[in-house]
Write an enzyme that holds these catalytic residues in place. Structure first.
Site, PDB file in Angstrom:
ATOM      1  N   ASN A 106      16.918   5.830  45.270  1.00  0.00           N
ATOM      2  CA  ASN A 106      17.793   4.760  44.785  1.00  0.00           C
ATOM      3  C   ASN A 106      18.967   4.567  45.743  1.00  0.00           C
ATOM      4  O   ASN A 106      19.337   5.494  46.462  1.00  0.00           O
ATOM      5  CB  ASN A 106      18.323   5.111  43.391  1.00  0.00           C
ATOM      6  N   CYS A 139       9.229   3.526  40.816  1.00  0.00           N
ATOM      7  CA  CYS A 139      10.192   4.004  39.822  1.00  0.00           C
ATOM      8  C   CYS A 139       9.435   4.486  38.594  1.00  0.00           C
ATOM      9  O   CYS A 139       8.421   3.920  38.202  1.00  0.00           O
ATOM     10  CB  CYS A 139      11.153   2.878  39.448  1.00  0.00           C
ATOM     11  N   HIS A 140       9.961   5.532  37.973  1.00  0.00           N
ATOM     12  CA  HIS A 140       9.297   6.112  36.800  1.00  0.00           C
ATOM     13  C   HIS A 140       9.387   5.204  35.569  1.00  0.00           C
ATOM     14  O   HIS A 140       8.571   5.306  34.656  1.00  0.00           O
ATOM     15  CB  HIS A 140       9.947   7.454  36.433  1.00  0.00           C
ATOM     16  N   HIS A 149      14.910  -1.286  37.400  1.00  0.00           N
ATOM     17  CA  HIS A 149      15.823  -0.849  36.346  1.00  0.00           C
ATOM     18  C   HIS A 149      16.205  -1.976  35.399  1.00  0.00           C
ATOM     19  O   HIS A 149      16.867  -1.735  34.396  1.00  0.00           O
ATOM     20  CB  HIS A 149      17.088  -0.191  36.919  1.00  0.00           C
TER      21      HIS A 149
END
Length: 440
Positions: A152, A173-174, A205
């Site tokens: 990030n 990204c998880h 996000h």
């Protein structure tokens, strides 16, 4: 056999998950694995742990090597098929501490500070010059490698690489993988998990759960909205910000409430502490996590190193599945961060967006989504503005562009005046020393 270079292998727990997954995958278990870092102690620890996994889980079939230091980086990358990036430039101490403590002096509070806001901006400006060096090395010694970025701020770093280098890059990204699962579990709708169908798109996000159906084709959003509103009304919990998104914007988004609390001007206000209490927002959450992770790692490391019996089972992390799809040409679907170029028609073409992507032996194939609902595109744009301006600052090395990136950040702008934002940026640039030497 595939060659995998892991950049930032001192991130031992994450390296263990990604590379342990590769060792559990038949198409990858014979890989040559290069662990690269600039910290000799953490690199040695990672080598010991991954060698133990290789022995205990993979019958020693992988070849594990280490490369230490900037002077050896090109050799680490030479001939790589895949490059996994997990570096953190400046680490928790001193840089993350600085990114939190200086803004506090100005009355600007943060929760995570790694994706947007002044913390995300500074982290990107420290990291992009290093990624530029990575890209130059890769263009020289592994120009066809696929770069898997986990670091990030995802949209800024991935967007920079995709716009300004020739390296094939996807950001991972998880939060996409667990978004609908956690939502349904937390609302007591676990019986709808199996066979569910979903569409997620937006930006990292803040990608939106646009559609969610159960196995029989029933739209789950009406019940989700009802339960989320009731839960926010009747109890304190850790996801109140995103449930408020559902109420006000009509949709849920991928990343946690502690992240999203600082991506807008609504929830964290210096003169309104009752809002922080109302929405259960954990200020200074990331520094606390760092301290806890550092302490926890020392205990875990000692347990692992004492008996050498560590094993591994394949996780849901995207990296090994992407590599497997490339090696075997068996297509695999992910939620990936890629350059927009018309994928989401009401967001800018040079934005980095998070959309469904198919992977095969030709690489990454993003799927066109079309238009987002207007309010969701508008929310994304408030973040994209600052992201694009931060990339501009990194490319031009202009201090004025750093000011502009901070001025365009919704949370920062809601709290501070123009003069305060400029003064805070100047103080951060000075405090970060050589990491920001090009901006003086």
């Amino acid at each position: 056999m595939p060659k995998i270079a892991f950049m930032g292998a001192g991130s031992t727990v994450f390296a263990r998950n990604v590379l342990g997954d590769c060792m559990c995958t038949p198409a990858l278990c014979h890989s040559e694995i290069i662990l690269y870092d600039i910290d000799p102690k953490r690199l040695e620890e990672s080598e010991i742990i991954l060698s133990a996994i290789n022995k205990n889980t993979n019958e020693g079939r992988a070849v594990i090597k280490t490369c230490l230091g900037v002077e050896n980086r090109r050799e680490a990358l030479r001939g790589a098929d895949f490059v996994v990036n997990a570096i953190q430039v400046g680490l928790y101490d001193p840089c993350t501490i600085t990114d939190f403590e200086i803004p506090k002096k100005y009355g600007l509070r943060q929760t995570i500070g790694d994706t947007l806001g002044i913390g995300g901006i500074m982290r990107a400006l420290r990291t992009i010059p290093v990624l530029q060096d990575f890209a130059e090395d890769m263009e020289a010694v592994c120009p066809n490698a696929l770069f898997l970025n986990y670091t990030n701020p995802m949209a800024m770093l991935t967007g920079y690489l995709q716009r300004y280098t020739n390296i094939q890059t996807v950001g991972l990204c998880h939060s996409v993988q667990v978004c609908s699962k956690h939502l349904l579990e937390n609302l007591g709708m676990e019986d709808r998990l199996e066979g569910r169908r979903e569409t997620i798109a937006g930006i990292n996000h803040m990608a939106w759960l646009l559609e969610l159906y159960d196995r029989d084709g029933n739209d789950l959003y009406p019940e989700i909205k009802k339960r989320a509103a009731e839960k926010n009304r009747t109890e304190k919990h850790s996801d109140m910000v995103r449930y408020e998104y559902i109420r006000r914007l009509g949709y849920y988004c991928t990343e946690s409430s502690e992240h999203n609390a600082e991506y807008n001007p609504w929830f964290i206000k210096a003169d309104r502490p009752e809002l922080v209490e109302k929405y259960n927002i954990p200020l200074d959450e990331y520094p606390r996590r760092c301290i806890s992770q550092i302490e926890g790692w020392e205990k875990e490391k000692n347990n692992i190193l004492n008996d050498g019996k560590v094993t591994h089972s394949r996780t849901g992390e995207y990296a090994s599945y992407i590599m497997e799809a490339v090696v075997t040409n068996a297509p695999y679907k992910i939620g990936g961060n890629v350059l927009n170029e018309g994928l989401i028609s009401n967001l800018p073409g040079d934005a980095c967006v998070e959309v469904p992507c198919l992977i095969d032996n030709m690489g990454i194939h993003p799927c066109k989504v079309g238009r987002l609902p207007v309010q969701l595109a508008a929310m994304n744009m408030t973040n994209i503005n600052s992201q694009l301006m931060t990339i501009e600052a990194a490319v031009t090395r202009k201090r004025e562009a750093i000011y502009q990136a901070a001025l365009l950040d919704p949370h920062t702008a809601a709290q501070l005046s123009v003069d305060e934002i400029v003064a805070m940026c100047d103080e951060l640039i000075d405090a970060h020393g050589d990491y920001m030497k090009d901006y003086r």
